[in-house]
Design an enzyme around this catalytic site. Structure first.
Site, PDB file in Angstrom:
ATOM      1  N   HIS A 219      62.166  32.931   7.774  1.00  0.00           N
ATOM      2  CA  HIS A 219      63.386  33.737   7.632  1.00  0.00           C
ATOM      3  C   HIS A 219      63.112  35.215   7.883  1.00  0.00           C
ATOM      4  O   HIS A 219      62.118  35.758   7.394  1.00  0.00           O
ATOM      5  CB  HIS A 219      63.976  33.558   6.230  1.00  0.00           C
ATOM      6  CG  HIS A 219      64.774  32.297   6.080  1.00  0.00           C
ATOM      7  ND1 HIS A 219      65.719  32.123   5.093  1.00  0.00           N
ATOM      8  CD2 HIS A 219      64.780  31.165   6.817  1.00  0.00           C
ATOM      9  CE1 HIS A 219      66.274  30.920   5.224  1.00  0.00           C
ATOM     10  NE2 HIS A 219      65.706  30.322   6.254  1.00  0.00           N
TER      11      HIS A 219
ATOM     12  N   TYR B  83      72.159  36.015  -2.449  1.00  0.00           N
ATOM     13  CA  TYR B  83      72.153  36.265  -3.902  1.00  0.00           C
ATOM     14  C   TYR B  83      73.443  37.012  -4.213  1.00  0.00           C
ATOM     15  O   TYR B  83      73.681  38.085  -3.651  1.00  0.00           O
ATOM     16  CB  TYR B  83      70.979  37.165  -4.299  1.00  0.00           C
ATOM     17  CG  TYR B  83      69.598  36.580  -4.082  1.00  0.00           C
ATOM     18  CD1 TYR B  83      68.967  36.634  -2.848  1.00  0.00           C
ATOM     19  CD2 TYR B  83      68.901  36.016  -5.152  1.00  0.00           C
ATOM     20  CE1 TYR B  83      67.684  36.123  -2.676  1.00  0.00           C
ATOM     21  CE2 TYR B  83      67.612  35.507  -4.984  1.00  0.00           C
ATOM     22  CZ  TYR B  83      67.016  35.561  -3.738  1.00  0.00           C
ATOM     23  OH  TYR B  83      65.745  35.061  -3.566  1.00  0.00           O
TER      24      TYR B  83
ATOM     25  N   PRO C 265      63.447  33.676 -11.797  1.00  0.00           N
ATOM     26  CA  PRO C 265      63.346  33.196 -10.409  1.00  0.00           C
ATOM     27  C   PRO C 265      63.994  34.107  -9.365  1.00  0.00           C
ATOM     28  O   PRO C 265      63.822  33.877  -8.169  1.00  0.00           O
ATOM     29  CB  PRO C 265      64.064  31.842 -10.461  1.00  0.00           C
ATOM     30  CG  PRO C 265      64.950  31.922 -11.648  1.00  0.00           C
ATOM     31  CD  PRO C 265      64.288  32.815 -12.635  1.00  0.00           C
TER      32      PRO C 265
ATOM     33  N   LYS D 152      59.293  34.836  -7.003  1.00  0.00           N
ATOM     34  CA  LYS D 152      57.915  35.342  -7.045  1.00  0.00           C
ATOM     35  C   LYS D 152      56.930  34.422  -7.781  1.00  0.00           C
ATOM     36  O   LYS D 152      55.717  34.631  -7.673  1.00  0.00           O
ATOM     37  CB  LYS D 152      57.893  36.723  -7.735  1.00  0.00           C
ATOM     38  CG  LYS D 152      58.584  37.812  -6.941  1.00  0.00           C
ATOM     39  CD  LYS D 152      57.816  38.098  -5.678  1.00  0.00           C
ATOM     40  CE  LYS D 152      58.556  38.934  -4.687  1.00  0.00           C
ATOM     41  NZ  LYS D 152      58.325  38.527  -3.287  1.00  0.00           N
TER      42      LYS D 152
ATOM     43  N   TYR E  80      60.168  41.859  -1.394  1.00  0.00           N
ATOM     44  CA  TYR E  80      60.584  40.468  -1.167  1.00  0.00           C
ATOM     45  C   TYR E  80      59.565  39.715  -0.318  1.00  0.00           C
ATOM     46  O   TYR E  80      59.233  38.565  -0.608  1.00  0.00           O
ATOM     47  CB  TYR E  80      61.974  40.438  -0.504  1.00  0.00           C
ATOM     48  CG  TYR E  80      62.656  39.097  -0.627  1.00  0.00           C
ATOM     49  CD1 TYR E  80      63.348  38.760  -1.779  1.00  0.00           C
ATOM     50  CD2 TYR E  80      62.596  38.160   0.399  1.00  0.00           C
ATOM     51  CE1 TYR E  80      63.962  37.524  -1.920  1.00  0.00           C
ATOM     52  CE2 TYR E  80      63.207  36.915   0.279  1.00  0.00           C
ATOM     53  CZ  TYR E  80      63.896  36.608  -0.886  1.00  0.00           C
ATOM     54  OH  TYR E  80      64.498  35.381  -1.012  1.00  0.00           O
TER      55      TYR E  80
HETATM   56  C1  PHB Z   1      65.101  28.135  -4.299  1.00  0.00           C
HETATM   57  O1  PHB Z   1      65.301  27.824  -3.107  1.00  0.00           O
HETATM   58  O2  PHB Z   1      64.976  27.284  -5.175  1.00  0.00           O
HETATM   59  C2  PHB Z   1      65.037  29.576  -4.662  1.00  0.00           C
HETATM   60  C3  PHB Z   1      65.086  30.521  -3.659  1.00  0.00           C
HETATM   61  C4  PHB Z   1      65.029  31.870  -3.972  1.00  0.00           C
HETATM   62  C5  PHB Z   1      64.934  32.250  -5.288  1.00  0.00           C
HETATM   63  C6  PHB Z   1      64.862  31.292  -6.295  1.00  0.00           C
HETATM   64  C7  PHB Z   1      64.911  29.949  -5.975  1.00  0.00           C
HETATM   65  O3  PHB Z   1      64.902  33.560  -5.598  1.00  0.00           O
END
Ligand code: PHB
Ligand code: APR
Length: 389
Positions: A72, A200, A292, A296, A384
């Site tokens: 990505h 997000y 989450p 990380k 990130y």
């Molecule tokens: C996930 O795909 O489970 C996932 C992706 C990004 C995050 C947390 C979980 O920040």
């Protein structure tokens, strides 16, 4: 039984470390409480930084990740009005790899036999002894029989609830903790993702995340109060909530489907310091937890393992103990920066029950600043993709 390094826990941290040590000809044995299939049934995040990808490459275990993982170039922050794209490739020259932790763990697990990495599954009652000496040992039960594993060093890779951290006397360490007043309700479904990149979202009804495992498998989350029960969230309620929180642009592309996994996970920030005591080193979730937001957790486990493997190779091959004595400071320097990023992204993207109008205005101002500032976007992007090891 006798070995050079006893590793407790065969999650991603323990398996990565075991493989790295075996590749250097260092003897180790991994003790895991669960069966292999049980370890693989745990659904965790799926965004890999370069440090994690690099370790799999170094081990020559990157073929499936390269074939099936999705590289990505960016992700989005949604603030209820718009999508703010963070162009991580353009801003940092790096990408992230979307590949489930479960798949990475499977690749590591399947390579153990061929590479002579000994993993003892269903090791019960694992206990650490004499960690302040140069001759620590681990006792456990296997198929009802009492067993003892002697080692020169022990590495605790046994997650937040494992026995390793608890073996360190309370007076020798310090805990730093923040518990959040919500959890993430996750749903996994075999439907195409609503966007080719992650979103997000901070919506007035709460947080949402659109993620994926492949072009055909999606992973979504909404935040819920801690007291919420999974039975109160039939699939349709989750899809309805996602459509509202992610906003109309994403909602128009959501494909609904039956959940193949559904669970609620609490959010926590936690650090135990130091990460070494005597002959015991801690890696991954055994020493720290991040919420989450930002994905990380696994990547921090990988950077700990990178530092630990370096220290252990120096110890056994060059007879130089300085890597071991410097391990905790080196690992913690990176841990704290990831803790900061995960906490700040959590703070920015969630509605906290205790927040008033002022705190909300701060979120609006920060999102507006990020939307208009290349410097702010660069700061988010470099965290990130992962800070250097
Ligand atoms: C996930 O795909 O489970 C996932 C992706 C990004 C995050 C947390 C979980 O920040
Ligand atoms: N004896 C032996 N093994 C144990 C014990 C015990 N008493 N207790 C726990 N374990 C095992 C668990 O069964 C698990 O397989 O230790 C392993 C720890 O694995 P993880 O919890 O996955 O932790 P880690 O390897 O540090 O990986 C970090 O996992 O939780 C995510 O967000 C985290 O993605 C990050 C990654």
């Amino acid at each position: 039984m006798q070995t050079q390094v006893a590793i407790i826990g065969a999650g991603p941290a323990g398996l990565l470390l075991g493989h790295l040590l075996r590749a250097e000809g260092i003897e180790c044995v991994v003790l895991e409480r669960q069966t292999g299939p049980y370890v693989l049934s745990r659904i965790r995040a799926g965004v890999l930084e370069q440090v994690t990808v690099g370790l799999m490459e170094r081990l020559g275990l990157d073929a499936r990740m390269k074939a099936e993982g999705l590289a990505h170039d960016g992700f989005h922050l949604a603030d209820g009005k718009r999508l703010i794209r963070i162009d991580i490739a353009g801003l940092t020259g790096k990408q992230v790899m979307v590949y489930g932790q479960t798949e990475l763990t499977r690749d590591l697990m399947e390579a153990t036999a061929g590479r002579g990495l000994e993993v003892i599954h269903e090791a019960a009652d694992v206990a650490l002894h004499d960690i302040e000496s140069d001759a620590p040992f681990v006792t456990f039960r296997k198929d009802g029989a009492a067993c003892r594993l002697d080692a020169r060093l022990i590495v605790g890779c046994d997650g937040f609830h494992g026995p390793s951290r608890k073996a360190i006397p309370a007076s020798a360490g310090r805990e730093y903790e923040r518990v959040y007043p919500f959890g993430w309700l996750g749903i996994l479904a075999d439907v195409p993702p609503c966007n080719h990149e992650l979103i997000y979202a901070n919506h007035e009804r709460g947080f949402a995340l659109a993620s994926m495992r492949s072009h055909a498998r999606s992973r979504y989350y909404v935040d819920v109060p801690l007291a919420e029960r999974i039975e109160d969230w039939p699939d349709d309620r989750i899809w309805d909530e996602l459509a509202i929180r992610l906003g109309p642009e994403a909602a128009a592309h959501i494909t609904r489907g039956p959940a193949i996994e559904k669970s609620i996970a609490p959010l926590r920030s936690y650090v135990f310091a130091p990460m070494r005591h005597g002959s015991l080193m801690l890696c991954g979730d055994s020493a720290h937890i991040v919420p989450p937001t930002g994905a990380k957790g696994l990547n921090l486990a990988a950077s700990d393992v990178h530092y630990a493997a370096e220290a252990l190779v120096r110890f056994f091959k060059a007879k130089d103990p300085d890597g071991i004595s410097g391990y905790s400071d080196k690992a913690l320097a990176r841990v704290w920066k990831s803790e900061r990023f995960s906490w700040s992204l959590t703070r920015l993207m969630h509605r906290f029950p205790e927040d008033g109008a002022f705190e909300r205005a701060m979120q609006v101002a920060e999102l507006d600043y990020i939307a208009g500032s290349r410097a702010a976007q660069t700061s988010i992007a470099e965290n990130y993709v992962g800070l250097p090891v």
